[in-house]
Write an enzyme that holds these catalytic residues in place. Sequence first.
Site, PDB file in Angstrom:
ATOM      1  N   ASP A  45       0.852  -1.174   0.000  1.00 22.37           N
ATOM      2  CA  ASP A  45       0.000   0.000   0.000  1.00 22.37           C
ATOM      3  C   ASP A  45       0.894   1.233   0.000  1.00 22.37           C
ATOM      4  O   ASP A  45       2.020   1.189   0.518  1.00 22.37           O
ATOM      5  CB  ASP A  45      -0.919   0.023   1.224  1.00 22.37           C
ATOM      6  CG  ASP A  45      -2.058   1.023   1.077  1.00 22.37           C
ATOM      7  OD1 ASP A  45      -3.145   0.599   0.626  1.00 22.37           O
ATOM      8  OD2 ASP A  45      -1.855   2.209   1.389  1.00 22.37           O
ATOM      9  N   ASP A  70       4.613   2.046  -3.933  1.00 25.26           N
ATOM     10  CA  ASP A  70       4.094   3.009  -4.903  1.00 25.26           C
ATOM     11  C   ASP A  70       4.103   2.315  -6.253  1.00 25.26           C
ATOM     12  O   ASP A  70       5.164   2.146  -6.867  1.00 25.26           O
ATOM     13  CB  ASP A  70       4.960   4.269  -4.925  1.00 25.26           C
ATOM     14  CG  ASP A  70       4.461   5.312  -5.917  1.00 25.26           C
ATOM     15  OD1 ASP A  70       3.511   5.014  -6.675  1.00 25.26           O
ATOM     16  OD2 ASP A  70       5.031   6.426  -5.945  1.00 25.26           O
ATOM     17  N   VAL A  71       2.947   1.891  -6.717  1.00 28.06           N
ATOM     18  CA  VAL A  71       2.886   1.094  -7.948  1.00 28.06           C
ATOM     19  C   VAL A  71       3.288   1.899  -9.182  1.00 28.06           C
ATOM     20  O   VAL A  71       3.559   1.324 -10.238  1.00 28.06           O
ATOM     21  CB  VAL A  71       1.485   0.480  -8.163  1.00 28.06           C
ATOM     22  CG1 VAL A  71       1.155  -0.527  -7.070  1.00 28.06           C
ATOM     23  CG2 VAL A  71       0.420   1.555  -8.272  1.00 28.06           C
ATOM     24  N   SER A 148     -12.657  -3.924 -14.152  1.00 34.17           N
ATOM     25  CA  SER A 148     -13.939  -3.339 -13.756  1.00 34.17           C
ATOM     26  C   SER A 148     -14.954  -3.642 -14.837  1.00 34.17           C
ATOM     27  O   SER A 148     -14.590  -3.886 -15.998  1.00 34.17           O
ATOM     28  CB  SER A 148     -13.801  -1.817 -13.595  1.00 34.17           C
ATOM     29  OG  SER A 148     -15.058  -1.193 -13.483  1.00 34.17           O
ATOM     30  N   TYR A 161     -10.953   6.639 -16.494  1.00 29.97           N
ATOM     31  CA  TYR A 161     -10.998   5.415 -15.683  1.00 29.97           C
ATOM     32  C   TYR A 161     -11.401   4.232 -16.539  1.00 29.97           C
ATOM     33  O   TYR A 161     -10.782   3.162 -16.502  1.00 29.97           O
ATOM     34  CB  TYR A 161     -11.976   5.602 -14.527  1.00 29.97           C
ATOM     35  CG  TYR A 161     -12.143   4.372 -13.665  1.00 29.97           C
ATOM     36  CD1 TYR A 161     -11.162   4.011 -12.744  1.00 29.97           C
ATOM     37  CD2 TYR A 161     -13.279   3.569 -13.767  1.00 29.97           C
ATOM     38  CE1 TYR A 161     -11.305   2.886 -11.952  1.00 29.97           C
ATOM     39  CE2 TYR A 161     -13.434   2.443 -12.976  1.00 29.97           C
ATOM     40  CZ  TYR A 161     -12.444   2.105 -12.069  1.00 29.97           C
ATOM     41  OH  TYR A 161     -12.592   0.978 -11.289  1.00 29.97           O
ATOM     42  N   LYS A 165      -9.252   0.763 -17.575  1.00 34.97           N
ATOM     43  CA  LYS A 165      -9.710  -0.593 -17.307  1.00 34.97           C
ATOM     44  C   LYS A 165      -9.910  -1.385 -18.604  1.00 34.97           C
ATOM     45  O   LYS A 165      -9.681  -2.604 -18.623  1.00 34.97           O
ATOM     46  CB  LYS A 165     -10.996  -0.564 -16.479  1.00 34.97           C
ATOM     47  CG  LYS A 165     -10.796  -0.003 -15.073  1.00 34.97           C
ATOM     48  CD  LYS A 165      -9.766  -0.802 -14.279  1.00 34.97           C
ATOM     49  CE  LYS A 165      -9.671  -0.341 -12.835  1.00 34.97           C
ATOM     50  NZ  LYS A 165      -8.702  -1.147 -12.043  1.00 34.97           N
TER      51      LYS A 165
END
Length: 282
Positions: A45, A70-71, A148, A161, A165
């Site tokens: 996280d 931190d992705v 999603s 967004y 996805k």
Amino acid sequence: MNRTRTDRQRDLRGKVVVITGGGRGIGLATAGRFADAGARVVVGDLDADVAARAARAVGGTHRAHGHALDVTDRASFAAFLERAGEHGPVEVLVNNAGIMPLGPLGEQSEESIDRVLDVNLRAVITGTRLVLPSMAAHGRGHVINVASAVGRVGMAGGAVYSASKFGVVGFSEAMVGELAPLGIDVSCVLPTVVATELGAGVSPARGMRPCTPEQVGEAILGVAREPRFETWVPGYAKAIFHTSNALPRRARDLLSHLMHADSSLTDVDTRARAAYEDRAAR
């Protein structure tokens, strides 16, 4: 003798499972499901304290571990996976981290657009690339990408967004062909509206209820036990999608309007989303 469903399921006991964005919501619920199944869970996280608390909550100090991640930073992702590898080879990577700022495209800042694409899409690509050498060397592994429903159905109010996805789904489909010969499975999980902070203020389409993080976590665990490419949560949403997608465009748009699906991401409760939008921006 016929094998039972349980016989066909993969045993996850002792397997190292890595979950990004695991400190809250879907990630936290998923971590709990894997810990209960006996896996060694490593939670990542952005907030190290949140990751550590999540790990303690789901598995104490033996079955779960939490680290800062931190992705969007390749070095951070690589260091995180290296720490995860101290517990054994990573068998399952759950690319779960994601953000969903909402609003018309013309009102979305360049910084917000970049961050959505970096967190939701590029990080999935980065994580997959980073676990690939180890999984290929061991001849097994599983990458599970949390996409999603709007990764199959674009919605006004969440254009970027949705684009991110869609990208996750397309990337995952391509990876199936590349990674299957190496013994690595790739899966997508597509939730509809989920009752988390990310989904605050968003109403589901008419006739549908928000699903819970636990339902999504259970679905991800099920996919890890019995790999398949695409899993919708709730399951009946898949039938609705394929049925409506077979219709002509005008009929599909009419059905979407009658279900209020076309306004799901535009008619939102902005006050209910205020805290989340502020945190996502930071």
